[in-house]
Design an enzyme around this catalytic site. Structure first.
Site, PDB file in Angstrom:
ATOM      1  NE  ARG A  15      -1.954  -1.909   3.685  1.00  0.00           N
ATOM      2  CZ  ARG A  15      -2.525  -1.940   5.244  1.00  0.00           C
ATOM      3  NH1 ARG A  15      -3.753  -1.704   4.987  1.00  0.00           N
ATOM      4  NH2 ARG A  15      -1.151  -2.550   5.470  1.00  0.00           N
ATOM      5  CE  LYS A  75       0.493  -2.549   9.468  1.00  0.00           C
ATOM      6  NZ  LYS A  75      -0.228  -3.041  10.440  1.00  0.00           N
ATOM      7  CE1 TYR A  94      -5.351   1.967  10.713  1.00  0.00           C
ATOM      8  CE2 TYR A  94      -4.151   1.865   8.825  1.00  0.00           C
ATOM      9  CZ  TYR A  94      -5.268   1.847   9.290  1.00  0.00           C
ATOM     10  OH  TYR A  94      -6.159   2.030   8.868  1.00  0.00           O
ATOM     11  CG  HIS A  96      -1.387  -1.823  15.273  1.00  0.00           C
ATOM     12  ND1 HIS A  96      -2.898  -1.398  15.179  1.00  0.00           N
ATOM     13  CD2 HIS A  96      -1.824  -1.809  14.003  1.00  0.00           C
ATOM     14  CE1 HIS A  96      -3.635  -1.467  14.454  1.00  0.00           C
ATOM     15  NE2 HIS A  96      -2.952  -1.247  13.618  1.00  0.00           N
ATOM     16  CG  ASP A 270      -2.695  -4.897  13.170  1.00  0.00           C
ATOM     17  OD1 ASP A 270      -3.382  -5.606  14.548  1.00  0.00           O
ATOM     18  OD2 ASP A 270      -2.720  -4.464  13.066  1.00  0.00           O
TER      19      ASP A 270
END
Length: 371
Positions: A15, A75, A94, A96, A270
């Site tokens: 992506r 990510k 993102y 996490h 994740d």
């Protein structure tokens, strides 16, 4: 503002964080967009399309980080990127954090502003920047599960929807949120017999109303889970606690009670995963087997369908990216409560309580850093 779009370098992450259309919207408002060479190629978006919208193409990832005030990613930064992030640089992606202590400590050390997609929360408690990827991952979990139930992949050798005269597969979905709902729709549409669990009775009532007759809703507790795993062929982990590690609902000892060749797909991996034996895998090596149970635990499932995922993600993130670029992160987060919820680490301080609790770190109130 100068906005940087680096190429994702996580294993098999195809992506890109911003479409050419999204970049144009920022450029029209007077901002500069720096795109790393070939950042969008794997999403079917070559450099030429970005250049036509007014983006500047830079040759290396180092160039992008060095020159940008805000980095927009898909990510979390991986180890090779840690030292590229600059003090006071805004990183919007993102993260996490709660499942990754080295990343958390590296971002504290970087003195950057880390605004996490997954904890941006609207006034209704929804997670607008997590929803599009959850929709993709939920649907993909059934595609992957159906494939790994096949004998060449060490599965039970059962067709998800069955055929006339043969029972379909039994699918158990843990969690009735966006991932679980999309997974249930896909599995039911393929003809499987589906059971979906949640602890929110209102949510279960809603799901019972909207899902077809081959989906059963059930309250989630350990007793029910222990009984259900024995008879189900495909189990989808779809549990999310925003910003915190997911709880282990399927434990190691349960595997020995399951049918050999059953498949576990942990979409929450994740964020730590809700299946005890799951650990993050990649698209290059997506599965492993424990006690004859196939585990599929790819942490970036939507990366396998990059065009769909890139467009869906930009649709959701762009309005927030525009606010951050127009106002700066501090004013934008002060005026927009949803964005404020996205702040996790600011100038070396952990400002999201669940992240601090995950690693026993000092917690700072987000309002203090915005003051």
């Amino acid at each position: 503002m100068i906005i940087g779009v680096p190429k994702e370098i996580k294993n098999n992450e195809n992506r890109v964080s911003l479409t050419p259309g999204g970049a144009l919207e920022l450029i029209r408002r007077g901002h500069r967009v720096l795109v790393q060479h070939d950042a969008g190629r794997n999403s079917g978006l070559p450099d030429e399309i970005y250049e036509k919208q007014g983006c500047e193409i830079l040759p290396t990832i180092e160039d992008v980080y060095k020159n940008a005030e805000m980095i927009i990613k898909v990510k979390e930064p991986i180890e090779q990127e840690y030292d590229l992030i600059q003090p006071n640089q805004l990183v919007f992606t993102y993260f996490h954090f709660a499942s990754h202590e080295p990343l958390t400590k590296a971002m504290i050390k970087s003195d950057a502003i880390c605004l996490a997609y997954e904890t941006v929360k609207d006034s209704k408690g929804g997670l607008p920047l997590l929803i599009p990827m959850s929709e993709v991952a939920g649907r993909m979990s059934i595609q992957a599960g159906a494939s790994y139930l096949e004998m060449p992949h060490k599965g039970r050798g059962i067709l998800l929807g069955g055929v006339p005269g043969v029972q379909p597969a039994h699918v158990l979905i843990l969690g009735g949120g966006v991932v679980g709902t999309q997974a249930a729709k896909m599995a039911a549409g393929l003809g499987a017999k589906v059971t979906i669990l949640d602890i929110n009775l209102d949510r279960l009532r809603y799901l019972a109303d909207i899902l077809p007759a081959n989906v059963t809703t059930l309250y989630s507790n350990e007793y029910n889970i222990r009984n259900l795993v024995k008879s189900h062929d495909l189990i989808i982990g779809a549990v999310l606690i925003p910003g915190a590690k997911a709880p282990n609902l399927v434990t190691r000892d349960m595997l020995k009670t399951m049918r050999p060749g059953a498949v576990l797909v942990d979409v929450a991996v994740d964020q730590g995963g809700c299946i005890e034996t799951c650990k993050p895998t990649t698209h290059a090596d997506p599965t492993f087997v424990i006690d004859d149970i196939v585990h599929y635990c790819v942490a970036n499932m939507p990366g396998a369908v990059p065009y769909t995922s890139t467009v869906a993600l930009t649709n959701a993130t762009l309005p927030f990216a525009i606010q951050l670029a127009e106002k700066g992160w501090k004013k934008a987060c002060t005026e927009n409560a949803a964005l404020k919820e996205g702040l996790n680490v600011v100038n070396g301080k952990v400002v999201y309580k669940a992240v601090a609790n995950a690693f026993d770190l000092e917690y700072s109130n987000v309002d203090d850093v915005l003051a």
